[in-house]
Scaffold this active site. Sequence first.
Site, PDB file in Angstrom:
ATOM      1  N   ASP A 271       0.833  -1.202   0.000  1.00 39.15           N
ATOM      2  CA  ASP A 271       0.000   0.000   0.000  1.00 39.15           C
ATOM      3  C   ASP A 271       0.876   1.265   0.000  1.00 39.15           C
ATOM      4  O   ASP A 271       1.648   1.480   0.942  1.00 39.15           O
ATOM      5  CB  ASP A 271      -0.897  -0.074   1.256  1.00 39.15           C
ATOM      6  N   GLU A 308      -2.251   1.292  -4.864  1.00 39.22           N
ATOM      7  CA  GLU A 308      -1.870   2.713  -4.980  1.00 39.22           C
ATOM      8  C   GLU A 308      -3.002   3.499  -5.607  1.00 39.22           C
ATOM      9  O   GLU A 308      -2.797   4.545  -6.180  1.00 39.22           O
ATOM     10  CB  GLU A 308      -0.506   2.881  -5.653  1.00 39.22           C
ATOM     11  N   GLY A 310      -4.918   3.388  -8.102  1.00 40.57           N
ATOM     12  CA  GLY A 310      -5.106   3.633  -9.528  1.00 40.57           C
ATOM     13  C   GLY A 310      -4.274   4.778 -10.077  1.00 40.57           C
ATOM     14  O   GLY A 310      -4.533   5.254 -11.184  1.00 40.57           O
ATOM     15  N   ASP A 331     -10.470   4.050  -1.650  1.00 43.51           N
ATOM     16  CA  ASP A 331     -11.109   3.024  -0.817  1.00 43.51           C
ATOM     17  C   ASP A 331     -12.624   2.970  -0.999  1.00 43.51           C
ATOM     18  O   ASP A 331     -13.299   4.000  -1.025  1.00 43.51           O
ATOM     19  CB  ASP A 331     -10.830   3.296   0.666  1.00 43.51           C
TER      20      ASP A 331
HETATM   21  C1  GLA Z   1      -5.522   2.203   2.665  1.00 43.16           C
HETATM   22  C2  GLA Z   1      -5.992   1.051   1.776  1.00 43.16           C
HETATM   23  C3  GLA Z   1      -7.051   0.247   2.516  1.00 43.16           C
HETATM   24  C4  GLA Z   1      -6.467  -0.280   3.823  1.00 43.16           C
HETATM   25  C5  GLA Z   1      -5.925   0.883   4.648  1.00 43.16           C
HETATM   26  C6  GLA Z   1      -5.160   0.400   5.872  1.00 43.16           C
HETATM   27  O1  GLA Z   1      -6.542   3.124   2.912  1.00 43.16           O
HETATM   28  O2  GLA Z   1      -6.493   1.533   0.566  1.00 43.16           O
HETATM   29  O3  GLA Z   1      -7.513  -0.821   1.723  1.00 43.16           O
HETATM   30  O4  GLA Z   1      -5.446  -1.192   3.528  1.00 43.16           O
HETATM   31  O5  GLA Z   1      -5.036   1.694   3.896  1.00 43.16           O
HETATM   32  O6  GLA Z   1      -4.580   1.445   6.584  1.00 43.16           O
END
Ligand code: GLA
Length: 511
Positions: A271, A308, A310, A331
């Site tokens: 991430d 990341e 997109g 998200d």
């Molecule tokens: C980001 C990701 C989520 C999750 C959180 C965890 O927001 O996109 O899917 O993994 O981090 O902190």
Amino acid sequence: MMNPFPVGNPGRALGLSLVAAVLALSLPAARSADLNGAWRLDQPKEWGVTLHTYMVLHQKGGLTEGGIYPNGSGSIPIHGAHMDGADLVFTMDWGWNFRVRPEGANLHVVINYGADNTQEGTAVPVTEAVMWAPAAIPPPVVRTLPDNGLARTPPMGWNSWNHFAEQVDDATVRAAADAMVSSGMAAAGYTFINIDDTWEAGRDAQGNVVPNRKFPDMKALADYVHAKGLKLGIYSSPGPVTCGGYEGSFGHEEQDAKTYAAWGIDYLKYDWCSAGRIYGKEELRAIYQRMGDALEHCGRPIVYSLCEYGMGDVWTWAPAVSGNLWRTSDDISDNWKSMDNIGFSQGKLAPYAGPGHWNDPDMLEVGNGGMSPAEYRTHFSLWCMLAAPLMAGNDLRLMSDDTREILTNGEVIAIDQDSLGHEATRAYAKDGVEVWTKPLHDGTVAVGVFNRSHQAQAAAFSWAEAGIPVRAIGVRDLWRHEDLPASDGFKASVPAHGCVILKVTLVGVVK
Ligand code: GLA
């Protein structure tokens, strides 16, 4: 307690230019007792980890501007700053409300994250260097890594984040593995049990990453999951900290990949998060390549999931860094609007999906409570039409019959898992009804009829109108588990936010 940080981190997508702009507003640590400068608020967790939220405030001519850097996120701008007596009050994009006032050389801070969720504490002055260290490690020269041979169909499993956020621990993960088997989900094809953010503690004297108290023995946990015939996944970031503010893999990529292999990890979600404080979008590919390379040499097959959001047309280069799947959006949240926005905007990415490499419109929210059963059926069906990874994000121990029935519908899962690996595209749209089609390996076509409008719609279209210039000789409804009479098209009422998923067998060209 709900994690205060479960929502999307819009700031992390901001480029270095904004970061630089905000930093230009900050002042050195030594200062009189005013609000100007950079501040750090610590948030100790009961599992032995302390998270940090940074605030950068700049007061000029009665105005205050600045940004909040929650944990591993980029800058989230503040709004509406004004004095209320001796306090400065302001809000920021995620809806958090702040009240701050000088307290000696420090700041007294109250953050209200929403109903019943308040943090009060003392923020200490820091320099920019503390916020932004360490310096970039030069990215590797870009090249094409080999296909790792994994994920020939979209990965299926469970991930802790959408339901448990930071409340995930060893017992939760074991219970998820147990429920995966006892609920019939394992038999339906779900394999991965994936631990998301908040498992990390820090590093030992040799630089090895160490789990926090929630995960006393990662190897034993992997053994437990493997004994159930399942696989274990884990989470990290190319930045110094994850989106939740926990230890990232920055500067330890090879070492971490070897640690994961030694524990028996089978899947890594990687991430971007705080890597955005150090690297620009033009370096995304090289930075993801660094971990792809490390995984390739770690001695264990590990599915590589890029997260990341997109950026940087990730779908064009992710397979070249050995990526098996890549997030295409910010998200998801457990509501219709979020699901609808993400799911129905994926069509243009269809050319990039195929065996071993998949677009990932984020994990499932089915069963988390924010949508109706019809809406969850649409969510699940759409993800299957899109050949999306199917990562259940609910509490598997407490599934309603509706939820279990949705997540284990084998006929719809077969559309997702079809060996051809095609992703559906939109073929027809009228009055809020959209028809998406996906060719399957046996020459049949999956047809998804989705009603995105807020009322029932009488949908009627010919197969030809849906881009299928042949006659249907067999039509099967995959939710009703029923064969329908052969027809030249579709005609039925579709409920608001509902869908009908058909498998259509074809012959000849319609005259
Ligand atoms: C980001 C990701 C989520 C999750 C959180 C965890 O927001 O996109 O899917 O993994 O981090 O902190």
